[in-house]
Design an enzyme around this catalytic site. Structure first.
Site, PDB file in Angstrom:
ATOM      1  N   CYS A  87       0.808  -1.233   0.000  1.00  0.00           N
ATOM      2  CA  CYS A  87       0.000   0.000   0.000  1.00  0.00           C
ATOM      3  C   CYS A  87       0.839   1.280   0.000  1.00  0.00           C
ATOM      4  CB  CYS A  87      -0.999  -0.044   1.154  1.00  0.00           C
ATOM      5  SG  CYS A  87      -1.870   1.494   1.386  1.00  0.00           S
ATOM      6  N   LYS A  95       0.240   5.313  -6.193  1.00  0.00           N
ATOM      7  CA  LYS A  95      -0.731   5.299  -7.301  1.00  0.00           C
ATOM      8  C   LYS A  95      -1.629   6.530  -7.246  1.00  0.00           C
ATOM      9  CE  LYS A  95      -4.702   3.790  -6.571  1.00  0.00           C
ATOM     10  NZ  LYS A  95      -5.285   2.476  -6.665  1.00  0.00           N
ATOM     11  N   TYR A 229      -7.966  -3.496 -12.562  1.00  0.00           N
ATOM     12  CA  TYR A 229      -7.934  -2.087 -12.143  1.00  0.00           C
ATOM     13  C   TYR A 229      -6.520  -1.508 -12.106  1.00  0.00           C
ATOM     14  CZ  TYR A 229      -6.467  -2.565  -7.197  1.00  0.00           C
ATOM     15  OH  TYR A 229      -5.758  -2.777  -6.043  1.00  0.00           O
ATOM     16  N   GLU A 233      -5.700   1.879 -14.130  1.00  0.00           N
ATOM     17  CA  GLU A 233      -5.271   3.078 -13.389  1.00  0.00           C
ATOM     18  C   GLU A 233      -3.921   3.570 -13.924  1.00  0.00           C
ATOM     19  OE1 GLU A 233      -7.455   2.495  -9.063  1.00  0.00           O
ATOM     20  OE2 GLU A 233      -5.409   1.795  -9.272  1.00  0.00           O
ATOM     21  N   HIS A 499     -26.570  21.109  -2.639  1.00  0.00           N
ATOM     22  CA  HIS A 499     -26.567  21.720  -3.966  1.00  0.00           C
ATOM     23  C   HIS A 499     -25.486  22.790  -4.069  1.00  0.00           C
ATOM     24  CE1 HIS A 499     -28.337  22.638  -7.805  1.00  0.00           C
ATOM     25  NE2 HIS A 499     -28.449  23.911  -7.489  1.00  0.00           N
ATOM     26  N   GLU A 504     -25.498  14.964  -5.028  1.00  0.00           N
ATOM     27  CA  GLU A 504     -26.940  15.231  -4.871  1.00  0.00           C
ATOM     28  C   GLU A 504     -27.763  14.462  -5.916  1.00  0.00           C
ATOM     29  OE1 GLU A 504     -28.545  19.133  -5.804  1.00  0.00           O
ATOM     30  OE2 GLU A 504     -26.841  19.548  -7.085  1.00  0.00           O
TER      31      GLU A 504
END
Ligand code: FAD
Length: 524
Positions: A87, A95, A229, A233, A499, A504
């Site tokens: 990680c 990453k 992925y 990426e 908003h 939303e």
């Protein structure tokens, strides 16, 4: 004083080093010391990544005497790194930082629509500066982990570890015959995984994600093998930084994800200039010398029509998958069963040998995500040395893919929902939208997308949430919490939106897929 992994200046580091020598004599209350049965340690943890650090630190806090072993095998290119596992060193952290680097270029472009007088087309990127800054941040994290281990009284042993028996671990250093032995009542294996190198002639010329984030020179024209992925990426980052980027896909893009969302990610990458070599398999990589620069001639074949092609690249990045690091550890010799993927078979983290546990990427059924490994480690420590019986929850795991337009999801894919609940029992609400920030530059108009999958049999309880747009990870995190609480579609509808935001749009979804109505949003 609790140190975090934040940047520490050199003077601060020297100061702390001095303190460590004298101050860390804290007596740890060890509630289990009497029942250690003559072992040196209550707990020995093999692997100092997300899972290993988590279980060892929590166990030490609960009073266990803990040893943590971590050893990094250098890559074929010689890349190596410090404690912390994938990680912080070669995964999530570098990453995401490179993703931010690529996004800054896009923001530069946007800023011209907001009145900034910059020249995004001719802006120059300095690869070395980026890599140096990323690496120096990573070193500060490595340092922070070591300090924490010492503060918690954990013995950090920088050795390759293999099992001699159920309670004995041999510590080996490469190039040395000297083998040390330690004993422990319980052992946790948290050795993670490592990228697979393709087994074709010249496969050894590939770099992997283990090399990318410390690459000393810009990668140039790059071929990425694999469209899971990590591959996508990397494609987003490299094309975003301005490199000619291609992705070789054998079967499907993001095979394990919701396929409608996977297609959107692929289309968005293609629009940004990433070339996809579909239905193709690698045959050979040949190194060719060109004015002191190495280039690679890649031969590949289309699996549908058998046609063979060749193309030249500066870099070939293998992202065809990861294998569990269980080799050379004598696991099977002492009776630890592996599953068909080579991961350690486990039930509630317990392996087939009673006192030996497996967590994180190396454990069977794991989703290969840092927070999952951390949670497994923490809960295991509580079960072993605390009063808890809480087990890891494998449901509703949120995740994000950091492609240029990000994707985040929690719960079931549409395919999984249909196969579990049947098509007639699910309702899918969806909407395309344009983030307000994209309106001025007329960027990705109606390209962002939201999909909410509900179970009609349970008052439209939400089974899966999917979002394709900016800040996906940040947005999905909160919705994942609401799904843990069993949120229904009507509860989502009754939540007031904030908003004007992207999120939303989750609160006013009124078009179902079944209706066939246009899900595009117009206006405010
Ligand atoms: P690891 O972190 O791999 O740690 C295992 C450690 O054990 C390593 O240091 C290894 O060298 C050491 N070791 C192995 N064998 C031995 C031995 N015999 N003796 C001593 N030490 C040994 N996850 C996310 O949640 N979000 C992301 O955005 C994300 N992005 C990623 C991007 C990339 C490019 C990659 C590769 C991974 C990404 N992940 C992400 C996955 C995440 O990094 C892993 O799920 C996580 O690191 C697993 O932790 P772990 O403790 O199981 O193993």
């Amino acid at each position: 004083m609790l140190l975090t992994g934040k940047h520490l200046t050199l003077t601060k580091k020297t100061e702390i080093k001095k303190q460590l020598g004298t101050e860390i004599t804290k007596k740890i209350f060890r509630k289990i010391s009497e029942k250690k049965g003559g072992y040196q340690y209550d707990l020995a943890v093999i692997g100092g990544g997300s899972g290993g650090l988590s279980v060892s630190q929590k166990a030490a806090e609960l009073g266990a005497k803990v040893a943590l072993m971590d050893y990094v095998e250098p890559t074929l290119r010689g890349s190596k790194w410090g404690i912390g596992g994938a990680c912080p060193n070669v995964g999530c952290i570098p990453k995401k930082l490179l993703h931010a680097a690529a996004q800054s270029r896009e923001n530069l472009h946007f800023s011209t629509f907001y009145g900034w007088d910059v020249d995004p087309i001719n802006a120059k990127h300095n690869w070395n500066l980026m890599i140096n800054n990323v690496q120096s941040y990573i070193r500060s994290l490595n340092w922070g982990y070591k300090v924490k281990l010492r503060q918690k009284g954990i013995d950090y042993l920088n050795f390759f570890a293999r099992l001699k028996s159920e309670h004995e671990i041999e510590l080996v250093r490469k190039g040395s015959d000297d083998v040390k032995l330690i004993t422990a009542e319980n052992i946790v294996i948290a050795t993670g995984g490592t990228p697979i190198i393709p087994q074709v002639p010249g496969g050894e010329h590939c770099i992997t994600s283990n090399d990318l984030f410390s690459l000393p020179t810009p990668p140039g024209k790059t071929l990425i093998l694999g469209a899971a992925y990590i591959g996508l990426e990397a494609a987003g980052v490299l094309s975003g930084l301005g490199f000619d980027t291609s992705v070789m896909v054998r079967s499907k893009v993001l095979r394990k994800f919701d396929q409608q969302m996977a297609k959107m990610i692929q289309n968005n990458l293609a629009r940004k200039g990433v070339a996809f070599l579909h239905k193709s398999v690698l045959k050979e990589i040949k190194k060719i010398q060109n004015n002191n620069n190495s280039k690679y001639l890649v031969s590949f074949q289309n699996i549908e029509n058998g046609q063979e092609k060749q193309a030249e690249f500066d870099t070939v990045l293998s992202a065809i998958g990861r294998r569990a690091q269980t080799q050379r550890m004598n696991l099977e010799k002492i009776g630890i069963a592996l599953d068909k993927e080579g991961k350690i078979a486990q039930k509630n983290c317990q392996s087939s040998v009673k006192n030996i546990y497996a967590i994180g990427d190396v454990s069977s059924g794991s989703p290969e995500l840092t927070p999952f490994a951390i949670s497994q480690g923490k809960l295991l420590a509580f079960r072993l040395y605390g009063d808890s019986t809480q087990k890891t929850d494998y449901s509703l795991i949120p995740t994000a893919v950091f492609t240029p337009l990000e994707y985040g999801s929690a719960g079931l894919s549409e395919e999984e929902a249909i196969s579990t609940y049947k098509l007639e029992n699910i309702e899918v609400y969806h909407s395309y939208f344009t983030p307000l920030e994209f309106a001025l530059p007329h960027f990705a108009e109606n390209e962002c997308y939201i999909k909410v999958i509900c179970n009609k049999l349970e008052n439209e309880k939400i089974l899966g949430i999917h979002y394709f747009g900016p800040n996906a990870g940040e947005i999905i995190q909160g919705f994942a919490a609401s799904m843990k609480c069993g949120i229904t579609k009507s509860q989502l509808d009754s939540t007031l939106g904030i908003h004007p935001t992207c999120a939303e749009n989750f609160t006013n979804l009124d078009v179902t897929k079944r209706s066939g109505k246009d899900p595009k949003k117009t206006g405010c």
